[in-house]
Design an enzyme around this catalytic site. Structure first.
Site, mmCIF file in Angstrom:
data_model
loop_
_atom_site.group_PDB
_atom_site.id
_atom_site.type_symbol
_atom_site.label_atom_id
_atom_site.label_comp_id
_atom_site.label_asym_id
_atom_site.label_seq_id
_atom_site.Cartn_x
_atom_site.Cartn_y
_atom_site.Cartn_z
ATOM 1 N N TYR A 243 -7.437 -6.761 3.757
ATOM 2 C CA TYR A 243 -6.117 -7.393 3.755
ATOM 3 C C TYR A 243 -6.249 -8.870 4.147
ATOM 4 C CZ TYR A 243 -1.284 -8.098 5.522
ATOM 5 O OH TYR A 243 -0.017 -8.553 5.777
ATOM 6 N N ASP B 69 11.735 -3.482 -6.856
ATOM 7 C CA ASP B 69 10.638 -2.792 -6.167
ATOM 8 C C ASP B 69 10.129 -1.733 -7.130
ATOM 9 O OD1 ASP B 69 9.001 -1.352 -4.182
ATOM 10 O OD2 ASP B 69 10.138 -2.490 -2.709
HETATM 11 C C1 AKB Z 1 -0.335 -5.612 9.461
HETATM 12 O O1 AKB Z 1 -0.443 -5.144 10.607
HETATM 13 O O2 AKB Z 1 -1.117 -5.348 8.536
HETATM 14 C C2 AKB Z 1 0.790 -6.577 9.204
HETATM 15 C C3 AKB Z 1 0.378 -8.001 9.421
HETATM 16 C C4 AKB Z 1 0.123 -8.513 10.781
HETATM 17 O O3 AKB Z 1 0.265 -8.742 8.491
HETATM 18 N N1 AKB Z 1 1.900 -6.265 10.030
#
Ligand code: AKB
Length: 316
Positions: A142, A34
């Site tokens: 993300y 890490d």
């Molecule tokens: C997030 O909330 O970003 C993560 C996921 C659902 O990938 N826990």
């Protein structure tokens, strides 16, 4: 003899996965790494080294020098944090994956686990019992990085034979290491605050429903997928994994039944919009059929265990 590298061993998943892998493969064969210090249990239990997955040369050296055969790459900036630093989060999430794929291709570490997420879905995806193949238009940094990552993983499998395996994790609930910067973090924080102060300020509304999974189920299924015969795997992007779906209100209710004085207030913040864009429940029949995905924990069983373990951890 497998020799395994875990990248992100100080994180929520890594801190439990390393222990499970060391049990299975022997302490000396599981290398925890890490960019920050993991738990003492991980540092003392087997090899640990600071390693930055963004440094490609170092990563490749590590794989070759230690004769690594399998890599679990868990490094990521989660959904909530990624919205605060969009370009940086994209760089980190994509570079961490691309370095691992490329290093796998250039070394003997051909077997790779990389987690995707329910974040690959978006507001135009059908929200209930979301299928493996459906509309995918994520609108978070993300989610976009996870969807792009899935496409790259499948590409490296088809083009270079990298044996990549992946699941779309729902929100993960655990007590050993708290998550950091995710949208589903409320489902962990609520347990700690219930025990610490008897009250939780929840950052999503009472009726927000999301798929979640207790960490033990997540770890077991991750290893089950890695153990599966590659010939049985029809998906090399990432498998849907449903877990259990409940609203924030249902979770609060389950806690209140066991901690009668518990109170909760709902104060939605920017993460509400992220939660609204994700499925409320998932269909994971392909994973069940291909490699035997199965789970043990429902809301009740998970709540019992979480409260016991959090009490133990906080020594109350
Ligand atoms: C997030 O909330 O970003 C993560 C996921 C659902 O990938 N826990």
């Amino acid at each position: 003899m497998e020799r395994i590298l875990v990248i992100g061993s100080a994180g929520q998943i890594g801190s439990e996965l390393v222990l499970a892998l060391r049990n299975k493969f022997g302490n000396v064969n599981v290398f925890a790494t890490d960019i920050k210090q993991p738990t003492k249990e991980i540092q003392d239990g087997g090899p640990f080294q600071i390693l930055d997955v963004l440094d490609y040369k170092n990563l490749l050296h590590f794989l070759v020098r230690n004769k690594i055969t399998q890599v679990y790459n868990l490094a990521a900036v989660l959904s909530g944090n990624a919205e605060k630093i969009p370009l940086q989060a994209w760089d980190i999430n994509m570079k961490a994956l691309m370095n691992t794929l490329e290093a796998a291709q250039q070394s003997d570490a051909k077997k790779l686990f990389w987690p995707s997420s329910i974040a690959v879905f978006g507001p135009t995806t059908p929200r209930y019992k979301t299928e493996q193949l459906t509309v995918m238009e994520p609108n978070t940094v993300y989610g976009i990085s996870k969807l792009a990552g899935e496409r790259w993983g499948e590409y490296y499998f088809n083009r270079y034979g990298v044996d990549i395996r992946s699941v779309r994790y729902p929100g993960l609930i655990s007590y050993k290491t708290e998550p950091g910067g995710g949208t589903t973090d409320y489902a962990v924080e609520i347990f700690f605050d219930a025990i610490k102060s008897g009250h939780y300020d929840c950052f999503v509304t009472e009726d927000t429903a999301l798929p979640m999974m207790f960490m033990d189920d997540a770890i077991e299924n991750t290893i089950r997928l890695m153990d599966a015969d590659g010939k049985d795997l029809s998906i090399r992007s990432s498998y849907n994994m449903a877990g259990i779906s409940f609203t924030a209100g249902e979770l609060a209710q389950a806690i209140k039944q066991r901690v009668p004085n518990f109170t909760i207030s709902y104060k939605p913040d920017f993460r509400q919009a992220i939660a609204n864009s994700w499925p409320a429940s998932i269909d994971d029949k392909i994973a069940r059929e291909d490699w035997g995905l199965k789970t043990e924990f429902d809301l009740e069983k998970m709540t019992d265990l979480m409260l016991d373990k959090v009490r133990e951890k906080l020594s109350v």
